[in-house]
Design an enzyme around this catalytic site. Structure first.
Site, PDB file in Angstrom:
ATOM      1  N   GLU A 166       0.905  -0.496  -0.033  1.00 18.31           N
ATOM      2  CA  GLU A 166       0.498   0.223   0.058  1.00 18.31           C
ATOM      3  C   GLU A 166       1.188   1.298  -0.019  1.00 18.31           C
ATOM      4  O   GLU A 166       1.166   1.357   0.551  1.00 18.31           O
ATOM      5  CB  GLU A 166      -0.803  -0.285   1.334  1.00 18.31           C
ATOM      6  CG  GLU A 166      -1.637   1.393   1.414  1.00 18.31           C
ATOM      7  CD  GLU A 166      -2.603   1.352   2.292  1.00 18.31           C
ATOM      8  OE1 GLU A 166      -2.896   2.538   2.635  1.00 18.31           O
ATOM      9  OE2 GLU A 166      -2.355  -0.033   3.309  1.00 18.31           O
ATOM     10  N   ARG A 179       0.752  10.767   0.297  1.00 21.37           N
ATOM     11  CA  ARG A 179       1.148  11.613   1.142  1.00 21.37           C
ATOM     12  C   ARG A 179       2.188  12.538   0.677  1.00 21.37           C
ATOM     13  O   ARG A 179       2.711  13.370   0.950  1.00 21.37           O
ATOM     14  CB  ARG A 179       1.175  11.349   2.286  1.00 21.37           C
ATOM     15  CG  ARG A 179       0.128  10.222   2.780  1.00 21.37           C
ATOM     16  CD  ARG A 179       0.714   9.417   4.487  1.00 21.37           C
ATOM     17  NE  ARG A 179      -0.112   8.473   4.731  1.00 21.37           N
ATOM     18  CZ  ARG A 179      -0.172   7.882   5.726  1.00 21.37           C
ATOM     19  NH1 ARG A 179       1.129   7.706   6.535  1.00 21.37           N
ATOM     20  NH2 ARG A 179      -1.233   7.261   6.513  1.00 21.37           N
ATOM     21  N   THR A 226      -4.347   5.972   1.373  1.00 20.91           N
ATOM     22  CA  THR A 226      -4.571   7.839   1.800  1.00 20.91           C
ATOM     23  C   THR A 226      -5.639   8.277   0.611  1.00 20.91           C
ATOM     24  O   THR A 226      -5.136   9.643  -0.009  1.00 20.91           O
ATOM     25  CB  THR A 226      -3.714   8.398   1.952  1.00 20.91           C
ATOM     26  OG1 THR A 226      -2.558   7.395   2.841  1.00 20.91           O
ATOM     27  CG2 THR A 226      -3.830   9.785   2.879  1.00 20.91           C
ATOM     28  N   LYS A 250     -11.319  -0.999   6.986  1.00 22.42           N
ATOM     29  CA  LYS A 250      -9.449  -0.809   7.173  1.00 22.42           C
ATOM     30  C   LYS A 250     -10.071   0.037   8.981  1.00 22.42           C
ATOM     31  O   LYS A 250     -11.576   0.486   9.045  1.00 22.42           O
ATOM     32  CB  LYS A 250      -9.274   0.096   6.684  1.00 22.42           C
ATOM     33  CG  LYS A 250      -8.121   0.846   7.429  1.00 22.42           C
ATOM     34  CD  LYS A 250      -6.838   1.831   6.981  1.00 22.42           C
ATOM     35  CE  LYS A 250      -6.129   2.085   7.468  1.00 22.42           C
ATOM     36  NZ  LYS A 250      -5.231   3.573   6.209  1.00 22.42           N
TER      37      LYS A 250
END
Length: 208
Positions: free
Chosen positions: A41, A45, A70, A130
């Site tokens: 993953e 960011r 994200t 998640k």
């Protein structure tokens, strides 16, 4: 919607990764893949995140599964798919994001931190979630309680999970895998030590 559970079950631990360049991403992901962590993953960011996803996809064998983390807006979902991300992960879930990823038919793992959020995600059609941030949102106790009332949900705990606590999470019937950033720490100078990553990845696979 494509089933993200199939993605989760491919790896005992999913490294949650933040890279500063394409070159760093490729070098680190090679080590992780070599040590048996085939689901990766890469979080969105940094400005280089999308190009890093594309570069890692091009570098690793076809059986590697590279996703984007994200993913907090429909725009980022579309951009991640265009970059080659095979699945997406988000720290939370909004109505617009849920609608977008459903229409895109993209394997997606939305984040929840409460029973109400889990019920809302379930109502929108998500069965794999998640659990974030796991360590301060109830940990294994929360997941045990959720399993008693929503047994059809599957979780990937992330946030404060470590090599010491990962086995406890993995022992739960509603946990498919765990996610964590502890495998790729940065040193004081900000660099990622590849030898240390190899050691931590190997230990994670053996422990979990």
């Amino acid at each position: 919607m494509s089933d993200v559970v199939d993605v989760l079950k491919r790896s005992p631990v999913i490294p949650v990764l933040a890279f500063q360049s394409e070159e760093e991403a490729v070098a680190v992901c090679r080590v992780l893949f070599d040590e048996g962590l085939s689901v990766l993953e890469i979080t969105l960011r940094h400005d280089s995140a999308l190009s890093a996803i594309n570069a890692v996809k091009a570098d690793l064998p076809a059986d590697a599964c590279v996703g984007a983390g994200t993913v907090i807006t429909p725009y980022l979902a579309e951009a991640a798919i265009e970059a080659g991300a095979e699945f997406g992960v988000s720290p939370g879930l909004t109505a617009s994001l849920a609608e977008a990823v459903t229409k895109l038919n993209w394997p997606f793992l939305p984040g929840v931190a409460s029973l109400s959020e889990a019920m809302q995600a379930r109502e929108w059609g998500f069965r794999a979630l998640k659990f974030f941030p796991a360590n301060i949102s109830g940990g294994t106790g929360f997941l045990k309680a959720v399993n008693s009332v929503l047994p059809d949900l599957v979780f990937c705990p992330t946030g404060g999970v470590s090599v010491d606590t990962a086995p406890d999470y993995r022992s739960l019937p509603n946990v498919a895998t765990v996610g964590g950033s502890w495998i790729t720490p940065r040193g004081k100078g900000g660099a990622i030590d590849l030898a240390l990553v190899r050691e931590l990845a190997r230990t994670a696979v053996e422990a979990v």
